[in-house]
Scaffold this motif. Structure first.
Motif: not given
Length: 265
Positions: A47-54, A92-96, A102-107
């Motif tokens: 959920e880091v690219s939708l809710l709380n990134p931390a 669709v999301s991916i985290t690294d 650290k972070g993530g990408l999503s569509y």
């Protein structure tokens, strides 16, 4: 690097009324839906690219997530001319977690009673101290809804603090610049582990700084761990910001590298 794949088989969103000229609800993962939308204070990775990134800072796994959901209407009005069951959501999301930042990408794609939205999100986060992290999400959005028919950008700022193995707290501000005032909101939440089998999750906040109670919202959920890999969740929410209230249910199976989930809200 460890990888974990999350797959949602199906999600059902039920609503009895439509609040026109209200903010279009943001896309939610299965985990978020099953806990009534709460989770700002939880340690979540997909959920880091939708809710709380931390919260991604406290993970060493990288993930791939796919979500497909559908909307239905209860108490459909006889004068309705559109198909009430045509709504759908895909994520669709991916985290690294392979680098210090650290972070993530999503569509995210949404097509429901409020309109249509395509959103590309990216998030980054880093530690502030061994037990605290901060991050941000940038959203590039194409929206055609009751309120907006345009392409725009918007930020979310988030913080996560781990107080102990039993208690984590988080906070987010969506659109702190208030470039889209209807979507602005601030939230604080926590997750408390009662025992190895029970977690309590709760969020509260508002979409109005001057008159907090006018657009306040709160949501809470209980998470039960059954056996070693099955999680059951039940939650309730009341959101005056979007004019919704209701309940949620969900179940997920968590394997070493693969997770399945189902939720209804």
């Amino acid at each position: 690097m460890k990888y974990r794949i999350f797959i949602l088989i199906n999600t059902l969103f039920l609503c009895s009324t439509t609040a026109f000229s209200r903010p279009m609800p943001f896309a939610e993962t299965t985990r978020m839906q099953s806990s009534a939308g709460a989770g700002v204070g939880s340690l979540l990775i997909t959920e880091v690219s939708l809710l709380n990134p931390a919260s991604i800072v406290f993970f060493n796994d990288s993930t791939l997530y796919y979500h497909k959901g559908s909307d239905q209407i209860e108490n459909e009005h006889t004068d309705r001319t559109t198909d009430p069951n045509a709504g759908k959501t895909e994520i669709v999301s991916i985290t690294d977690t392979s680098s210090p930042l650290k972070g993530g990408l999503s569509y995210q794609y949404q097509n429901n009673l409020f309109g249509k939205r395509k959103r590309f999100s990216t998030s980054l986060a880093s530690t502030v101290s061994p037990s605290m992290a901060m991050g941000f999400i940038y959203n590039h959005t194409e929206e055609n809804s009751e309120l907006y028919n345009e392409t725009y950008g918007m930020f979310t700022v988030g913080m996560t603090k781990v107080y102990s193995e039993s208690l984590t707290v988080g906070a987010t501000i969506v659109d702190p610049a208030q470039s889209k005032p209807e979507y602005f909101k601030y939230t604080i939440g926590f997750q408390y582990t009662v025992n190895p089998f029970i977690d309590v999750i709760a969020d509260m906040g508002s979409g109005d700084v001057a008159n907090r109670t006018k657009e306040s919202f709160h949501m809470w959920a209980v998470q039960l761990k059954s056996f070693d890999s099955i999680y059951l969740r039940y939650g309730q929410f009341h959101d005056q910001h979007s004019n919704f209230k209701g309940t949620s249910l969900g179940v997920s199976w968590v394997g070493p590298k693969l997770t399945f989930g189902f939720s209804t809200k």
